[in-house]
Design a protein around this motif. Structure first.
Motif, PDB file in Angstrom:
ATOM      1  N   SER A   1     -14.415 -16.409   1.498  1.00 31.69           N
ATOM      2  CA  SER A   1     -13.836 -15.710   0.364  1.00 31.69           C
ATOM      3  C   SER A   1     -12.821 -14.681   0.791  1.00 31.69           C
ATOM      4  CB  SER A   1     -14.938 -14.988  -0.418  1.00 31.69           C
ATOM      5  OG  SER A   1     -15.608 -15.882  -1.239  1.00 31.69           O
ATOM      6  N   LEU A   2     -13.008 -14.146   1.957  1.00 36.93           N
ATOM      7  CA  LEU A   2     -12.141 -13.073   2.405  1.00 36.93           C
ATOM      8  C   LEU A   2     -11.563 -13.451   3.766  1.00 36.93           C
ATOM      9  CD1 LEU A   2     -14.541 -10.208   1.375  1.00 36.93           C
ATOM     10  CD2 LEU A   2     -12.369 -10.728   0.321  1.00 36.93           C
ATOM     11  N   PRO A   3     -10.310 -13.100   3.990  1.00 40.07           N
ATOM     12  CA  PRO A   3      -9.669 -13.519   5.240  1.00 40.07           C
ATOM     13  C   PRO A   3     -10.286 -12.834   6.458  1.00 40.07           C
ATOM     14  CG  PRO A   3      -8.207 -12.116   3.962  1.00 40.07           C
ATOM     15  CD  PRO A   3      -9.399 -12.370   3.108  1.00 40.07           C
TER      16      PRO A   3
ATOM     17  N   ILE B   1      -9.419  -4.502  10.164  1.00 36.55           N
ATOM     18  CA  ILE B   1     -10.020  -3.279   9.629  1.00 36.55           C
ATOM     19  C   ILE B   1     -11.139  -2.800  10.546  1.00 36.55           C
ATOM     20  CG2 ILE B   1     -11.272  -2.295   7.669  1.00 36.55           C
ATOM     21  CD1 ILE B   1      -9.811  -4.311   5.883  1.00 36.55           C
TER      22      ILE B   1
ATOM     23  N   ILE C   1     -19.038  -5.782  -3.012  1.00 38.80           N
ATOM     24  CA  ILE C   1     -18.190  -5.761  -4.209  1.00 38.80           C
ATOM     25  C   ILE C   1     -19.030  -6.081  -5.438  1.00 38.80           C
ATOM     26  CG2 ILE C   1     -16.287  -6.906  -5.399  1.00 38.80           C
ATOM     27  CD1 ILE C   1     -15.037  -7.408  -2.649  1.00 38.80           C
TER      28      ILE C   1
ATOM     29  N   PRO D   1      -3.040 -15.488   9.259  1.00 36.56           N
ATOM     30  CA  PRO D   1      -3.354 -16.898   9.047  1.00 36.56           C
ATOM     31  C   PRO D   1      -2.927 -17.367   7.678  1.00 36.56           C
ATOM     32  CG  PRO D   1      -5.276 -15.582   8.663  1.00 36.56           C
ATOM     33  CD  PRO D   1      -4.136 -14.611   8.935  1.00 36.56           C
TER      34      PRO D   1
ATOM     35  N   ASN E   1      -8.495 -11.421  -3.845  1.00 34.14           N
ATOM     36  CA  ASN E   1      -9.837 -11.822  -3.441  1.00 34.14           C
ATOM     37  C   ASN E   1     -10.891 -10.879  -4.015  1.00 34.14           C
ATOM     38  OD1 ASN E   1      -7.803 -12.786  -1.593  1.00 34.14           O
ATOM     39  ND2 ASN E   1      -9.461 -13.613  -0.365  1.00 34.14           N
ATOM     40  N   VAL E   2     -10.557  -9.597  -3.971  1.00 36.72           N
ATOM     41  CA  VAL E   2     -11.491  -8.600  -4.491  1.00 36.72           C
ATOM     42  C   VAL E   2     -11.746  -8.844  -5.979  1.00 36.72           C
ATOM     43  CG1 VAL E   2     -11.794  -6.135  -4.942  1.00 36.72           C
ATOM     44  CG2 VAL E   2     -10.838  -6.881  -2.770  1.00 36.72           C
TER      45      VAL E   2
ATOM     46  N   ALA F   1      -9.278 -12.640   9.525  1.00 39.38           N
ATOM     47  CA  ALA F   1      -8.384 -11.868  10.385  1.00 39.38           C
ATOM     48  C   ALA F   1      -8.206 -10.453   9.854  1.00 39.38           C
ATOM     49  CB  ALA F   1      -7.032 -12.563  10.494  1.00 39.38           C
ATOM     50  N   ARG F   2      -8.149 -10.315   8.537  1.00 45.35           N
ATOM     51  CA  ARG F   2      -7.992  -8.994   7.958  1.00 45.35           C
ATOM     52  C   ARG F   2      -9.224  -8.149   8.201  1.00 45.35           C
ATOM     53  NH1 ARG F   2      -4.762  -7.494   3.434  1.00 45.35           N
ATOM     54  NH2 ARG F   2      -3.538  -9.321   3.906  1.00 45.35           N
TER      55      ARG F   2
ATOM     56  N   GLN G   1      -8.088 -20.191  13.373  1.00 41.52           N
ATOM     57  CA  GLN G   1      -8.790 -19.617  12.243  1.00 41.52           C
ATOM     58  C   GLN G   1      -9.276 -18.225  12.546  1.00 41.52           C
ATOM     59  OE1 GLN G   1     -11.878 -22.006  10.579  1.00 41.52           O
ATOM     60  NE2 GLN G   1     -10.457 -22.612   9.015  1.00 41.52           N
ATOM     61  N   ASN G   2      -9.589 -17.976  13.795  1.00 44.35           N
ATOM     62  CA  ASN G   2     -10.148 -16.683  14.135  1.00 44.35           C
ATOM     63  C   ASN G   2      -9.174 -15.781  14.871  1.00 44.35           C
ATOM     64  OD1 ASN G   2     -12.674 -16.880  13.004  1.00 44.35           O
ATOM     65  ND2 ASN G   2     -13.393 -18.185  14.644  1.00 44.35           N
ATOM     66  N   SER G   3      -7.928 -16.197  14.910  1.00 45.99           N
ATOM     67  CA  SER G   3      -6.976 -15.362  15.657  1.00 45.99           C
ATOM     68  C   SER G   3      -6.568 -14.171  14.830  1.00 45.99           C
ATOM     69  CB  SER G   3      -5.756 -16.183  16.018  1.00 45.99           C
ATOM     70  OG  SER G   3      -4.937 -16.312  14.873  1.00 45.99           O
ATOM     71  N   SER G   4      -5.897 -13.256  15.473  1.00 41.82           N
ATOM     72  CA  SER G   4      -5.454 -12.108  14.694  1.00 41.82           C
ATOM     73  C   SER G   4      -4.052 -12.293  14.154  1.00 41.82           C
ATOM     74  CB  SER G   4      -5.507 -10.828  15.512  1.00 41.82           C
ATOM     75  OG  SER G   4      -5.799 -11.102  16.828  1.00 41.82           O
ATOM     76  N   LEU G   5      -3.503 -13.474  14.349  1.00 39.13           N
ATOM     77  CA  LEU G   5      -2.210 -13.718  13.730  1.00 39.13           C
ATOM     78  C   LEU G   5      -2.418 -13.861  12.231  1.00 39.13           C
ATOM     79  CD1 LEU G   5      -0.824 -16.391  16.186  1.00 39.13           C
ATOM     80  CD2 LEU G   5      -0.175 -13.996  16.055  1.00 39.13           C
TER      81      LEU G   5
ATOM     82  N   ASP H   1      -4.741 -18.434   5.426  1.00 40.89           N
ATOM     83  CA  ASP H   1      -5.651 -18.159   4.333  1.00 40.89           C
ATOM     84  C   ASP H   1      -5.433 -16.779   3.731  1.00 40.89           C
ATOM     85  OD1 ASP H   1      -6.529 -16.891   6.588  1.00 40.89           O
ATOM     86  OD2 ASP H   1      -8.628 -16.965   6.027  1.00 40.89           O
ATOM     87  N   GLU H   2      -4.512 -15.990   4.259  1.00 36.62           N
ATOM     88  CA  GLU H   2      -4.218 -14.698   3.652  1.00 36.62           C
ATOM     89  C   GLU H   2      -3.184 -14.905   2.561  1.00 36.62           C
ATOM     90  OE1 GLU H   2      -4.730 -11.687   7.389  1.00 36.62           O
ATOM     91  OE2 GLU H   2      -3.919 -11.093   5.486  1.00 36.62           O
TER      92      GLU H   2
ATOM     93  N   MET I   1      -8.406  -5.316   2.052  1.00 36.77           N
ATOM     94  CA  MET I   1      -8.544  -6.745   1.775  1.00 36.77           C
ATOM     95  C   MET I   1      -7.605  -7.103   0.626  1.00 36.77           C
ATOM     96  SD  MET I   1     -10.709  -7.386   4.031  1.00 36.77           S
ATOM     97  CE  MET I   1     -11.000  -9.076   3.677  1.00 36.77           C
ATOM     98  N   PRO I   2      -7.145  -8.342   0.587  1.00 37.36           N
ATOM     99  CA  PRO I   2      -6.223  -8.736  -0.479  1.00 37.36           C
ATOM    100  C   PRO I   2      -6.853  -8.520  -1.840  1.00 37.36           C
ATOM    101  CG  PRO I   2      -6.416 -10.472   1.153  1.00 37.36           C
ATOM    102  CD  PRO I   2      -7.446  -9.451   1.497  1.00 37.36           C
TER     103      PRO I   2
END
Lengths: 119, 248
Positions: free
Chosen positions: A22-24, A31, A58, B30, B67-68, A26-27, B24-28, B32-33, B63-64
């Motif tokens: 649900s949430l990225p 954080i 949330i 991605p 999504n929230v 990487a972000r 998928q797990n990189s800090s670039l 999915d953002e 967080m985007p």
């Protein structure tokens, strides 16, 4: 209540599968790294756990905020409702200072507009 | 000539799959953002204009918002509305929550002289900070993920790739795939265009055959069970009759 369909549910990670969460992730990782100077390495699973934990967080905060909204017989959830929920819940004590700050004005000209120096 | 290697499936697709997992797990940033045009913080002040925030981009701190909001809507009745300041407040609270828990987990790691914050550390920190109710559902979620991920070791990725490949190939050889080239020269195994049980000749050298598009008989016919079928199955070879040497 709007429920995600079977496939969109899967896509948003509700089925619990890996793949898109649900949430990225990487972000979340970014954080986490900002939380302290000495945060060096984060295991791959930690952001995954957090993505679920953030959902739970949330959901809980929203639920509690909405209770206040309903008590006021309103249909729009306002920031004040969130503040009430934070104040009323012990485990949200760490948020009290954050939510009771004056709202960030779009213009920074107002004195005290930046909130970083207060604490 | 080029062989795909013994055991055709050993190709770059596996590297691709592994790369995908890494990405998928990189800090670039991605895929999915989502690019969220409604989030004030992503559209204004990309340089992080408020004083004291240094070079940190505002959008990286939260967080985007889409999504929230989506998660909030799971809880709220359909007619509910959410004010913008409520959305942003919850967005900020969320980041604070992540920092709060991570800070506690990191303290523990430092005390125990470990460098990596693990999922267990996160769960421990949540328990310590009062989020006990979350621990059980998170543990279940984590274990479920581990079960799924546990099946995807490099060995099973290899197998996965093999079977995916196999399904795409209509060959009925029942053995190795010939996706990337002729099979290893094995008695009785023939190149894809010649189903073995129709072939009346004996052993042929598939590598030579593949290279030159011809078949070389190396001995009298072995007489398979369906030896009544003497017509050359590979009629596609332009006018070439590989059985000519055997016609007495």
């Amino acid at each position: 209540m709007r429920q995600p369909g079977m496939y969109s549910g899967m896509l948003s990670g509700l089925s619990g599968k890996t793949g898109p969460h649900s949430l990225p992730l990487a972000r979340i990782k970014k954080i986490m790294k900002k939380s302290g100077d000495d945060v060096k390495m984060i295991s791959g699973e930690a952001p995954i756990v957090f993505s679920k934990a953030c959902e739970l967080f949330i959901e809980e905060l929203t639920r509690r905020s909405w209770t206040t909204t309903m008590q006021g017989k309103r249909r729009t959830l306002h920031k004040d409702d969130v503040v009430s929920a934070v104040v009323a819940t012990d485990i949200f004590d760490f948020l009290v200072n954050l939510v009771s700050e004056p709202p960030n004005a779009a213009d920074e000209d107002a004195p005290g507009g930046t909130s970083d120096t207060e604490h | 000539m080029v062989f795909g290697g013994v055991g055709g499936p050993d190709f770059d697709g596996m590297a691709c799959m592994q790369a995908m997992e890494v990405c998928q797990n990189s800090s670039l940033p991605p895929a999915d953002e989502p690019i969220d045009n409604n989030d004030r913080r992503t559209t204004e002040r990309p340089g992080g204009g408020h004083g004291g925030r240094g070079g940190v981009r505002e959008q990286d701190r939260y967080m985007p918002i889409a999504n929230v909001i989506r998660i909030m809507r799971r809880i709220l009745p359909p007619h509910a509305k959410i004010s913008d300041d409520a959305k942003e407040t919850i967005q900020e609270c969320l980041s604070e929550y992540i920092s709060f828990i991570t800070g506690e987990a990191n303290d523990r790691c430092r005390q125990e002289q470990r460098k990596t914050i693990t999922a267990e550390d996160i769960l421990w920190a949540m328990g310590k900070l009062g989020f006990d109710d979350y621990i059980e559902p998170l543990t279940i979620y984590l274990n479920r993920n581990r079960e799924i991920e546990g099946g995807r070791t490099s060995n099973s990725l290899r197998r996965e790739a093999f079977y995916l490949n196999k399904r795409g190939n209509a060959s009925n050889t029942g053995g190795m795939d010939y996706y990337y080239g002729p099979p290893p020269p094995t008695l009785g195994m023939l190149p894809p265009c010649a189903p073995p049980h129709h072939q009346a000749v004996g052993y042929v050298d598939p590598s030579a055959a593949a290279a030159m598009g011809t078949y070389y008989g190396v001995g009298p016919s072995t007489g398979s069970s369906s030896s009544s079928d003497n017509s050359p199955p590979q009629a596609t070879l332009a006018g070439f009759d590989p059985f000519t040497p055997f016609k007495y």
